[in-house]
Each structure stands twice: as C-alpha cells, then as structure tokens.
Design a protein around this motif. Structure first.
Motif, short mmCIF file in Angstrom:
data_model
loop_
_atom_site.label_atom_id
_atom_site.label_comp_id
_atom_site.label_asym_id
_atom_site.label_seq_id
_atom_site.Cartn_x
_atom_site.Cartn_y
_atom_site.Cartn_z
N LYS A 5 0.85 -1.19 0.00
CA LYS A 5 0.00 0.00 0.00
C LYS A 5 0.89 1.24 0.00
O LYS A 5 1.95 1.26 0.62
CB LYS A 5 -0.90 0.01 1.23
N THR A 6 0.44 2.25 -0.67
CA THR A 6 1.18 3.50 -0.72
C THR A 6 0.23 4.66 -0.48
O THR A 6 -0.98 4.52 -0.54
CB THR A 6 1.87 3.70 -2.09
N GLY A 7 0.80 5.79 -0.20
CA GLY A 7 0.01 7.01 -0.05
C GLY A 7 -0.88 7.01 1.17
O GLY A 7 -0.52 6.51 2.23
N ILE A 8 -2.06 7.59 1.00
CA ILE A 8 -2.97 7.81 2.12
C ILE A 8 -3.46 6.50 2.72
O ILE A 8 -3.66 6.41 3.93
CB ILE A 8 -4.15 8.72 1.69
N VAL A 11 -0.91 5.42 5.22
CA VAL A 11 -0.95 6.25 6.42
C VAL A 11 -2.11 5.81 7.32
O VAL A 11 -1.95 5.67 8.53
CB VAL A 11 -1.08 7.75 6.05
N PHE A 12 -3.28 5.58 6.72
CA PHE A 12 -4.43 5.15 7.51
C PHE A 12 -4.21 3.76 8.10
O PHE A 12 -4.69 3.47 9.19
CB PHE A 12 -5.71 5.19 6.68
N GLN A 13 -3.50 2.91 7.41
CA GLN A 13 -3.20 1.58 7.95
C GLN A 13 -2.29 1.71 9.18
O GLN A 13 -2.50 1.03 10.18
CB GLN A 13 -2.52 0.73 6.89
N LEU A 14 -1.31 2.59 9.12
CA LEU A 14 -0.41 2.79 10.25
C LEU A 14 -1.12 3.42 11.45
O LEU A 14 -0.81 3.12 12.60
CB LEU A 14 0.77 3.69 9.84
N ALA A 15 -2.08 4.28 11.18
CA ALA A 15 -2.74 5.04 12.24
C ALA A 15 -4.15 4.53 12.51
O ALA A 15 -5.01 5.30 12.91
CB ALA A 15 -2.76 6.51 11.86
N LYS A 16 -4.39 3.25 12.34
CA LYS A 16 -5.76 2.74 12.46
C LYS A 16 -6.36 2.95 13.83
O LYS A 16 -7.57 3.10 13.96
CB LYS A 16 -5.82 1.26 12.08
N ASP A 17 -5.55 3.02 14.88
CA ASP A 17 -6.07 3.25 16.23
C ASP A 17 -6.30 4.73 16.51
O ASP A 17 -6.97 5.08 17.48
CB ASP A 17 -5.11 2.68 17.27
#
Length: 44
Positions: A5-8, A11-17
């Motif tokens: 996955k790239t881009g937004i 980012v959403f995957q990393l910050a899911k919490d």
C-alpha cells in the motif's frame, strides 16, 4: 504476494487506532492553509 500500500491508504493503515486524531489534524491543516491565503489587513 500482497501488493504494497502507498500514499494515504498506508498512512491510515499505520494510524488505524488514531483515525479520529488523524482526520482532525487533516481538517485543521486544510483550515490553516485556507486562512494563510487571507491577507492580514482583512482580518483587522
């Protein structure tokens, strides 16, 4: 093999919490950018 996955989406995957905080930060960033376009004399 899983596609990276790239881009937004990454980012959403990393910050899911912390999605609410991420959305708030993005919203405030847009507001800040919009207000920076307004000349200072108009505000006073």
């Amino acid at each position: 093999m899983e596609k990276k996955k790239t881009g937004i989406s990454y980012v959403f995957q990393l910050a899911k919490d912390e999605r609410k905080k991420l959305h708030l930060g993005m919203f405030l960033s847009v507001i800040s950018a919009a207000l920076s376009l307004v000349p200072y004399p108009v505000l006073f």
